[in-house]
Design an enzyme around this catalytic site. Sequence first.
Site, short mmCIF file in Angstrom:
data_model
loop_
_atom_site.label_atom_id
_atom_site.label_comp_id
_atom_site.label_asym_id
_atom_site.label_seq_id
_atom_site.Cartn_x
_atom_site.Cartn_y
_atom_site.Cartn_z
N SER A 112 0.87 -1.18 0.00
CA SER A 112 0.00 0.00 0.00
C SER A 112 0.91 1.23 0.00
O SER A 112 1.86 1.29 -0.77
CB SER A 112 -0.96 -0.03 1.19
OG SER A 112 -1.83 1.08 1.16
N TYR A 115 -4.90 7.69 -6.52
CA TYR A 115 -3.90 6.86 -5.85
C TYR A 115 -4.32 6.61 -4.40
O TYR A 115 -4.21 5.49 -3.89
CB TYR A 115 -2.55 7.56 -5.91
CG TYR A 115 -1.39 6.74 -5.39
CD1 TYR A 115 -0.82 5.74 -6.17
CD2 TYR A 115 -0.85 6.98 -4.12
CE1 TYR A 115 0.26 5.00 -5.70
CE2 TYR A 115 0.22 6.24 -3.65
CZ TYR A 115 0.77 5.25 -4.44
OH TYR A 115 1.83 4.51 -3.98
N LYS A 151 -5.06 2.84 -2.78
CA LYS A 151 -4.24 2.30 -1.70
C LYS A 151 -5.04 2.10 -0.41
O LYS A 151 -4.78 1.17 0.35
CB LYS A 151 -3.02 3.19 -1.46
CG LYS A 151 -2.03 3.20 -2.62
CD LYS A 151 -1.50 1.80 -2.93
CE LYS A 151 -0.38 1.81 -3.95
NZ LYS A 151 0.17 0.46 -4.20
#
EC number: 1.1.1.-
Length: 256
Positions: free
Chosen positions: A137, A151, A155
């Site tokens: 992650s 993003y 994650k």
Amino acid sequence: MGLLQDYVIIVTGSASGIGYATSSTALREGAHVFGVDVSPLPADLCDHPNFQSFQGDLTEDSTAQAVVTACTQAFGNRIDGLLNVAGVLDNFASVDAVTDQIWNKCLAVNLTAPVKLMRAVIPIMRTQKRGSIVNVSSKAGISGGAAGVAYTASKHGLIGVTKNVAWRFKEENIRCNAVCPGGVLTNIGSDIDRESFDMEAFETMKPVQLAHMPDQSKGPRITPEEVAQVMIFLVSGLSSKVNGAVIPVDDAWSTI
């Protein structure tokens, strides 16, 4: 004898950065490594007798199962570890500026591809009654001020999947953990469209970035090898009761 002596592990993103460092470290620890990347794999890995490779796009529907099938053909019907390292960065765009292209790419590479690989390896791990999955992650997976919305969402989502898989399969001796690296010198941002970079959004995140790297001239604080060492620990028997954990590798950046 190495920590991963005779383990069979799949590592994505093996061509560079954290994936390359993890593959190299795993080989030194005695593992048989099946490296996956969309780019050509480095010669020093390919020349190792315990390394096999697969070049392909993990966002394509059939690739995940093809990877697992090829791994079992190379090393036998056994997979001890899956290390989902491959990832892409966004252009720091906030929700009012993110394009469908950036959103879809981040979700496809950073979240959907790892899920498909987990789906493909779990049946083998259930049959052998053991297995360890490690997902990469990010600081952006536990924070809202470290990257763009695409993003960040991808994650965060990967951490949710990690915890779900850990709980669901804990009675079958299958573990799933995540690492959250801080700033690491890799080529993850090399394909960012600089023309669409959201500088306005980035400026709001600058204090967060500077807290981690106050001297930008010195570059990132974390090396790929330092992240790889944590991942090797998590896939090894030394971490047999570590399951569902989210472990920062960021020199305390996650504390703010």
